[in-house]
Design an enzyme around this catalytic site. Structure first.
Site, PDB file in Angstrom:
ATOM      1  N   GLY A  11       0.819  -1.212   0.000  1.00 17.68           N
ATOM      2  CA  GLY A  11       0.000   0.000   0.000  1.00 17.68           C
ATOM      3  C   GLY A  11       0.852   1.260   0.000  1.00 17.68           C
ATOM      4  O   GLY A  11       0.425   2.310   0.486  1.00 17.68           O
ATOM      5  N   SER A  13       1.399   3.052  -2.388  1.00 15.33           N
ATOM      6  CA  SER A  13       0.760   4.045  -3.268  1.00 15.33           C
ATOM      7  C   SER A  13      -0.224   4.930  -2.504  1.00 15.33           C
ATOM      8  O   SER A  13      -0.701   5.920  -3.043  1.00 15.33           O
ATOM      9  CB  SER A  13       0.013   3.313  -4.394  1.00 15.33           C
ATOM     10  OG  SER A  13      -0.869   2.350  -3.834  1.00 15.33           O
ATOM     11  N   VAL A  63      -3.065  -8.053  -2.778  1.00 15.48           N
ATOM     12  CA  VAL A  63      -2.692  -8.889  -1.626  1.00 15.48           C
ATOM     13  C   VAL A  63      -3.734  -9.963  -1.312  1.00 15.48           C
ATOM     14  O   VAL A  63      -3.445 -10.900  -0.572  1.00 15.48           O
ATOM     15  CB  VAL A  63      -2.393  -8.054  -0.355  1.00 15.48           C
ATOM     16  CG1 VAL A  63      -1.242  -7.096  -0.569  1.00 15.48           C
ATOM     17  CG2 VAL A  63      -3.629  -7.340   0.166  1.00 15.48           C
ATOM     18  N   ASN A  86       0.944  -2.584   5.262  1.00 18.85           N
ATOM     19  CA  ASN A  86       0.173  -1.341   5.405  1.00 18.85           C
ATOM     20  C   ASN A  86      -1.094  -1.342   4.548  1.00 18.85           C
ATOM     21  O   ASN A  86      -2.018  -0.576   4.819  1.00 18.85           O
ATOM     22  CB  ASN A  86       1.094  -0.165   5.025  1.00 18.85           C
ATOM     23  CG  ASN A  86       0.340   1.116   4.767  1.00 18.85           C
ATOM     24  OD1 ASN A  86      -0.124   1.779   5.693  1.00 18.85           O
ATOM     25  ND2 ASN A  86       0.176   1.461   3.486  1.00 18.85           N
ATOM     26  N   TYR A 151     -13.945  -3.631  10.102  1.00 22.10           N
ATOM     27  CA  TYR A 151     -12.592  -3.062  10.122  1.00 22.10           C
ATOM     28  C   TYR A 151     -11.922  -3.320  11.481  1.00 22.10           C
ATOM     29  O   TYR A 151     -10.744  -3.702  11.541  1.00 22.10           O
ATOM     30  CB  TYR A 151     -12.722  -1.571   9.841  1.00 22.10           C
ATOM     31  CG  TYR A 151     -11.450  -0.788   9.694  1.00 22.10           C
ATOM     32  CD1 TYR A 151     -10.651  -0.914   8.559  1.00 22.10           C
ATOM     33  CD2 TYR A 151     -11.063   0.130  10.670  1.00 22.10           C
ATOM     34  CE1 TYR A 151      -9.489  -0.151   8.417  1.00 22.10           C
ATOM     35  CE2 TYR A 151      -9.921   0.896  10.529  1.00 22.10           C
ATOM     36  CZ  TYR A 151      -9.133   0.754   9.405  1.00 22.10           C
ATOM     37  OH  TYR A 151      -7.997   1.512   9.264  1.00 22.10           O
ATOM     38  N   LYS A 155      -8.515  -5.445  11.943  1.00 23.24           N
ATOM     39  CA  LYS A 155      -7.305  -4.885  12.543  1.00 23.24           C
ATOM     40  C   LYS A 155      -7.005  -5.546  13.896  1.00 23.24           C
ATOM     41  O   LYS A 155      -5.852  -5.680  14.287  1.00 23.24           O
ATOM     42  CB  LYS A 155      -7.443  -3.369  12.707  1.00 23.24           C
ATOM     43  CG  LYS A 155      -7.590  -2.615  11.378  1.00 23.24           C
ATOM     44  CD  LYS A 155      -6.392  -2.808  10.467  1.00 23.24           C
ATOM     45  CE  LYS A 155      -6.366  -1.782   9.341  1.00 23.24           C
ATOM     46  NZ  LYS A 155      -5.190  -1.928   8.463  1.00 23.24           N
ATOM     47  N   ILE A 184      -5.818  10.012  10.786  1.00 25.36           N
ATOM     48  CA  ILE A 184      -4.658  10.543  10.060  1.00 25.36           C
ATOM     49  C   ILE A 184      -5.173  11.217   8.792  1.00 25.36           C
ATOM     50  O   ILE A 184      -6.062  10.670   8.110  1.00 25.36           O
ATOM     51  CB  ILE A 184      -3.665   9.401   9.712  1.00 25.36           C
ATOM     52  CG1 ILE A 184      -3.272   8.605  10.972  1.00 25.36           C
ATOM     53  CG2 ILE A 184      -2.431   9.968   9.004  1.00 25.36           C
ATOM     54  CD1 ILE A 184      -2.604   9.395  12.087  1.00 25.36           C
TER      55      ILE A 184
HETATM   56  P1  NDP Z   1      -5.133   4.714   1.416  1.00 25.46           P
HETATM   57  O1  NDP Z   1      -6.502   4.373   0.953  1.00 25.46           O
HETATM   58  O2  NDP Z   1      -4.488   5.994   1.020  1.00 25.46           O
HETATM   59  O3  NDP Z   1      -4.144   3.529   1.020  1.00 25.46           O
HETATM   60  C1  NDP Z   1      -4.536   2.177   1.084  1.00 25.46           C
HETATM   61  C2  NDP Z   1      -3.491   1.360   0.365  1.00 25.46           C
HETATM   62  O4  NDP Z   1      -3.860  -0.021   0.432  1.00 25.46           O
HETATM   63  C3  NDP Z   1      -3.390   1.740  -1.114  1.00 25.46           C
HETATM   64  O5  NDP Z   1      -2.021   1.820  -1.444  1.00 25.46           O
HETATM   65  C4  NDP Z   1      -4.053   0.558  -1.825  1.00 25.46           C
HETATM   66  O6  NDP Z   1      -3.459   0.247  -3.082  1.00 25.46           O
HETATM   67  C5  NDP Z   1      -3.726  -0.577  -0.856  1.00 25.46           C
HETATM   68  N1  NDP Z   1      -4.670  -1.679  -1.060  1.00 25.46           N
HETATM   69  C6  NDP Z   1      -6.002  -1.680  -0.807  1.00 25.46           C
HETATM   70  N2  NDP Z   1      -6.523  -2.873  -1.166  1.00 25.46           N
HETATM   71  C7  NDP Z   1      -5.511  -3.624  -1.657  1.00 25.46           C
HETATM   72  C8  NDP Z   1      -5.395  -4.936  -2.181  1.00 25.46           C
HETATM   73  N3  NDP Z   1      -6.446  -5.750  -2.289  1.00 25.46           N
HETATM   74  N4  NDP Z   1      -4.177  -5.372  -2.582  1.00 25.46           N
HETATM   75  C9  NDP Z   1      -3.120  -4.577  -2.490  1.00 25.46           C
HETATM   76  N5  NDP Z   1      -3.146  -3.320  -2.012  1.00 25.46           N
HETATM   77  C10 NDP Z   1      -4.329  -2.856  -1.587  1.00 25.46           C
HETATM   78  O7  NDP Z   1      -5.172   4.587   3.000  1.00 25.46           O
HETATM   79  P2  NDP Z   1      -4.238   5.143   4.156  1.00 25.46           P
HETATM   80  O8  NDP Z   1      -2.901   5.492   3.636  1.00 25.46           O
HETATM   81  O9  NDP Z   1      -5.011   6.139   4.902  1.00 25.46           O
HETATM   82  O10 NDP Z   1      -4.142   3.839   5.080  1.00 25.46           O
HETATM   83  C11 NDP Z   1      -2.995   2.996   5.141  1.00 25.46           C
HETATM   84  C12 NDP Z   1      -3.195   2.004   6.272  1.00 25.46           C
HETATM   85  O11 NDP Z   1      -3.386   2.709   7.493  1.00 25.46           O
HETATM   86  C13 NDP Z   1      -4.422   1.104   6.086  1.00 25.46           C
HETATM   87  O12 NDP Z   1      -4.108  -0.200   6.517  1.00 25.46           O
HETATM   88  C14 NDP Z   1      -5.432   1.745   6.997  1.00 25.46           C
HETATM   89  O13 NDP Z   1      -6.392   0.818   7.437  1.00 25.46           O
HETATM   90  C15 NDP Z   1      -4.568   2.243   8.124  1.00 25.46           C
HETATM   91  N6  NDP Z   1      -5.164   3.326   8.907  1.00 25.46           N
HETATM   92  C16 NDP Z   1      -5.457   4.546   8.328  1.00 25.46           C
HETATM   93  C17 NDP Z   1      -6.015   5.544   9.084  1.00 25.46           C
HETATM   94  C18 NDP Z   1      -6.330   6.890   8.541  1.00 25.46           C
HETATM   95  O14 NDP Z   1      -6.885   7.710   9.285  1.00 25.46           O
HETATM   96  N7  NDP Z   1      -6.002   7.213   7.312  1.00 25.46           N
HETATM   97  C19 NDP Z   1      -6.329   5.338  10.508  1.00 25.46           C
HETATM   98  C20 NDP Z   1      -5.979   4.037  11.001  1.00 25.46           C
HETATM   99  C21 NDP Z   1      -5.412   3.081  10.214  1.00 25.46           C
HETATM  100  P3  NDP Z   1      -3.930   0.931  -4.502  1.00 25.46           P
HETATM  101  O15 NDP Z   1      -4.427   2.293  -4.163  1.00 25.46           O
HETATM  102  O16 NDP Z   1      -2.654   0.922  -5.273  1.00 25.46           O
HETATM  103  O17 NDP Z   1      -4.974   0.047  -5.077  1.00 25.46           O
END
Ligand code: NDP
Length: 240
Positions: A11, A13, A63, A86, A151, A155, A184
């Protein structure tokens, strides 16, 4: 500063993942920036990191695709010694109204995704007698959140897997920890929380930044964190 290692950030990206990639690259590691659909974002981040004197390349796979993930991670050159799980999604609904696919998809990405990515990387990591596995969880698993039963369950499972795997690897030089962010500022949270929600929920009365999460991940990935394992470290502005 740790000796340079190969790091994989799933993740990468996304909002938090990109900040983690940048911070690990700043520590001198080669970073594999993983994406699923966001291939252009991962490529452009790799270009930026390389242009700034770091070392990074992009990889992409889903994934939840067990075989595709096994093939992709096994093809990475050399052992991965820093793994940041992540990749994650949320798909919120109160449980009485939650569709089965919302339940299964969220769990599939976080829990089965963790297994699919981590399992094939373990033996090569263990053979090097040095490793860091950091799972990105959520404060939602620690204190709950309405509309996020799927969720929080996903987690929470990741937190429990962190604890069990840390025990399995404790004598092998490999630490396993989880970082549980609060709210975040990324597109994922901006869609869910407005200013008023944040003031009500977060004692610091602001959202955290992806860099504030990445700093903690970078510490856990460093040599300095060598005696920290089996911990769930929440980065949440005082929510718990
Ligand atoms: P984003 O939505 O910006 O990023 C999520 C990432 O997960 C993307 O890079 C996406 O890839 C990847 N992803 C999703 N599904 C798949 C899949 N099936 N296979 C591979 N990759 C996948 O979210 P955040 O950056 O905000 O979150 C990152 C992590 O932090 C997550 O695990 C989230 O649960 C956790 N988190 C975030 C919070 C927040 O407030 N933002 C709070 C608490 C936890 P692509 O886009 O390339 O498809």
């Amino acid at each position: 500063m740790s000796q340079p290692k190969r790091a994989l950030v799933t993740g990468g990206s996304g909002g938090i993942g990109a900040a983690i990639c940048r911070s690990l690259a700043k520590q001198g590691h080669h970073v594999y920036i993983h994406a699923r659909h966001g291939i252009a974002a991962a490529d452009s981040l790799a270009e930026d990191i390389n242009a700034e004197g770091g070392s990074a390349s992009a990889v992409h796979f889903d994934v939840t695709d067990a075989e595709g993930t096994r093939v992709a991670v096994s093809a990475l050159p050399g052992p991965i010694q820093i793994l940041v799980n992540n990749a994650g999604i949320h798909d919120d609904a109160v449980l009485p109204g939650m569709r089965p696919d919302q339940w299964h998809r969220v769990i599939d990405v976080s829990v089965n995704g963790f297994f699919n990515v981590t399992q094939p990387l373990l033996m090569p990591m263990i053979r090097t007698r040095w490793g860091r596995i950091i799972n990105i969880s959520s404060v939602s698993a620690l204190i709950g959140n309405k509309g996020q039963t799927n969720y929080a369950a996903a987690k929470g499972a990741l937190n429990s897997a962190t604890k069990a795997l840390a025990l399995e690897l404790a004598t092998r030089g490999v630490t396993v920890n989880a970082v549980a962010p609060g709210v975040i500022a990324t597109p994922m949270s901006e869609a869910r929380f407005d200013e008023a929600d944040i003031k009500r929920l977060v004692p610091m009365a602001r959202a955290g930044t992806p860099e504030e999460v990445a700093n903690v991940v970078a510490f856990l990935a460093s040599e300095e964190a060598s005696y920290v394992t089996s911990q769930i470290l929440s980065v949440n502005g005082g929510m718990t």
